[in-house]
Enzyme design. Sequence first.
Site, PDB file in Angstrom:
ATOM      1  N   LYS A 114      71.752  35.607 -57.020  1.00  0.00           N
ATOM      2  CA  LYS A 114      73.022  35.912 -56.266  1.00  0.00           C
ATOM      3  C   LYS A 114      74.164  35.248 -56.829  1.00  0.00           C
ATOM      4  CE  LYS A 114      70.754  37.507 -52.665  1.00  0.00           C
ATOM      5  NZ  LYS A 114      70.309  38.595 -51.335  1.00  0.00           N
ATOM      6  N   LYS A 199      64.566  43.666 -60.433  1.00  0.00           N
ATOM      7  CA  LYS A 199      63.937  44.101 -58.845  1.00  0.00           C
ATOM      8  C   LYS A 199      64.783  44.871 -57.802  1.00  0.00           C
ATOM      9  CE  LYS A 199      64.880  41.100 -55.157  1.00  0.00           C
ATOM     10  NZ  LYS A 199      65.282  40.008 -54.411  1.00  0.00           N
ATOM     11  N   LYS A 202      69.270  45.967 -52.407  1.00  0.00           N
ATOM     12  CA  LYS A 202      69.872  46.489 -51.688  1.00  0.00           C
ATOM     13  C   LYS A 202      71.763  46.377 -52.439  1.00  0.00           C
ATOM     14  CE  LYS A 202      67.809  45.003 -47.407  1.00  0.00           C
ATOM     15  NZ  LYS A 202      67.724  43.538 -47.037  1.00  0.00           N
TER      16      LYS A 202
HETATM   17  P1  TYM Z   1      65.566  40.861 -47.723  1.00  0.00           P
HETATM   18  O1  TYM Z   1      66.563  41.137 -46.584  1.00  0.00           O
HETATM   19  O2  TYM Z   1      65.940  40.508 -49.035  1.00  0.00           O
HETATM   20  O3  TYM Z   1      64.092  41.529 -47.792  1.00  0.00           O
HETATM   21  C1  TYM Z   1      63.517  41.536 -46.798  1.00  0.00           C
HETATM   22  C2  TYM Z   1      62.463  41.999 -46.795  1.00  0.00           C
HETATM   23  O4  TYM Z   1      61.887  43.186 -47.931  1.00  0.00           O
HETATM   24  C3  TYM Z   1      61.153  42.851 -49.602  1.00  0.00           C
HETATM   25  N1  TYM Z   1      61.618  42.443 -50.298  1.00  0.00           N
HETATM   26  C4  TYM Z   1      60.681  43.522 -51.765  1.00  0.00           C
HETATM   27  N2  TYM Z   1      59.782  43.439 -51.624  1.00  0.00           N
HETATM   28  C5  TYM Z   1      59.012  44.141 -52.478  1.00  0.00           C
HETATM   29  N3  TYM Z   1      60.116  44.200 -53.692  1.00  0.00           N
HETATM   30  C6  TYM Z   1      60.645  44.360 -54.048  1.00  0.00           C
HETATM   31  N4  TYM Z   1      62.162  45.113 -54.421  1.00  0.00           N
HETATM   32  C7  TYM Z   1      61.959  43.639 -52.411  1.00  0.00           C
HETATM   33  N5  TYM Z   1      62.927  43.824 -51.759  1.00  0.00           N
HETATM   34  C8  TYM Z   1      62.943  42.703 -50.420  1.00  0.00           C
HETATM   35  C9  TYM Z   1      61.359  40.944 -48.921  1.00  0.00           C
HETATM   36  O5  TYM Z   1      60.679  39.789 -49.895  1.00  0.00           O
HETATM   37  C10 TYM Z   1      61.045  40.613 -48.066  1.00  0.00           C
HETATM   38  O6  TYM Z   1      60.478  40.692 -46.785  1.00  0.00           O
HETATM   39  N6  TYM Z   1      65.431  35.806 -46.844  1.00  0.00           N
HETATM   40  C11 TYM Z   1      64.826  37.447 -46.085  1.00  0.00           C
HETATM   41  C12 TYM Z   1      65.020  37.499 -45.083  1.00  0.00           C
HETATM   42  C13 TYM Z   1      64.551  36.376 -43.923  1.00  0.00           C
HETATM   43  C14 TYM Z   1      63.228  36.002 -43.780  1.00  0.00           C
HETATM   44  C15 TYM Z   1      63.193  35.222 -42.909  1.00  0.00           C
HETATM   45  C16 TYM Z   1      62.393  37.109 -43.961  1.00  0.00           C
HETATM   46  C17 TYM Z   1      65.620  35.834 -43.248  1.00  0.00           C
HETATM   47  N7  TYM Z   1      65.107  34.642 -43.090  1.00  0.00           N
HETATM   48  C18 TYM Z   1      62.034  34.318 -41.791  1.00  0.00           C
HETATM   49  C19 TYM Z   1      61.413  36.262 -43.562  1.00  0.00           C
HETATM   50  C20 TYM Z   1      61.647  35.074 -42.426  1.00  0.00           C
HETATM   51  C21 TYM Z   1      65.590  38.373 -47.161  1.00  0.00           C
HETATM   52  O7  TYM Z   1      66.336  38.325 -47.683  1.00  0.00           O
HETATM   53  O8  TYM Z   1      64.793  38.955 -47.796  1.00  0.00           O
END
Ligand code: TYM
Length: 336
Positions: A114, A199, A202
């Site tokens: 990032k 990947k 968003k």
């Molecule tokens: P975020 O918002 O990027 O993504 C949310 C969830 O979607 C999954 N994900 C994917 N899974 C498969 N293929 C993909 N291309 C893909 N892109 C995203 C992510 O693995 C996630 O499960 N840091 C985290 C948010 C967070 C969080 C937490 C998660 C903050 N605190 C505590 C669990 C527990 C994040 O940025 O997810």
Amino acid sequence: MTKKRILSGMQPTNQLHLGNYLGALRNWVKLQEEDYECLFCAVDLHAITNGHNPAVLAKATREIAAAYVAAGINPDKCTIFAQSAVPAHTELMWLFTSMTPLGWLNRMTQFKEKAGKKRDNASLGLYSYPVLMAADILVYNASHVPVGEDQKQHLELAREIAGTFNHRYAKDEDFFTLPEPMIMGEATRVMSLRDGTSKMSKSAVSDMTRINLTDDADLIAQKFKKAKTDALPVPASKEECEDRAEAKNLITIYAALADKSFDEVAAEFGGKGFGDFKKALTDLAVEKLTPITSRMNELMSDEAEIDRILYKGAERANELAIPVVKKTKELMGFWA
Ligand code: TYM
């Protein structure tokens, strides 16, 4: 025995996409039927770490809550809340920063991706983000965290922080539960429709790289039609996918949406042309996603109902989190 507890979250930055749905949200819907207490948050504090627009943050937070409910999370059974409505997360994060060596943070690949080449311009928030994520999880003593594969490294860090605290301040007792990642299903890492080596995300500039949960049937069709493939027929097995990341990704997506294994789908479509396969994939995606999209739109037209869910969720989350931070401070020797 107390129920096992699940905590997970998604960032309110941009629309949720198929990777979020298949890698995480869909699994949550299944897990709520099992013997867990489930907490799902919209991690709005994480969403400000890489620049954000204040005019849309609250709406994006409501949209995440709406997506959870539209995908099948039952707000009467699960706690749905906004991270920023529970100050214990940030308070615990600060306490954790003092026991997180910089070396651990320097290993985080997501920060490197990032921040890119302009590392010095990246915010401290983006850099320290995994410590907040650890606090999100540990403040509820969550035993399980269902996420996509990209979050595995952050989960490992959360376990290291929990272990360090327990060792330093809790006489090696399990004050903080070491959370287990749950990386489930066929689509743990959904890739971009335009580049099978990166990947689905968003933040990718081109919207054609992803299927958003808000896309209509025509747009889904257009995106799959234009998805990158190669000149060969659909591979009939995983072995035939070598150097064919895009083909592998599309089969993976189909398998996850159909609740089938990769091998089953490869056997079904192997040897056929991509034209036919993409048509079948589009039909399946439209069948699975459009009911979620229309339910989401319906919910978004009733802001008060979403706010009611978020208020109720924040109440329960605060009830769980406040005593944990109080006890943490006590163990660390703070005046009270
Ligand atoms: P975020 O918002 O990027 O993504 C949310 C969830 O979607 C999954 N994900 C994917 N899974 C498969 N293929 C993909 N291309 C893909 N892109 C995203 C992510 O693995 C996630 O499960 N840091 C985290 C948010 C967070 C969080 C937490 C998660 C903050 N605190 C505590 C669990 C527990 C994040 O940025 O997810």
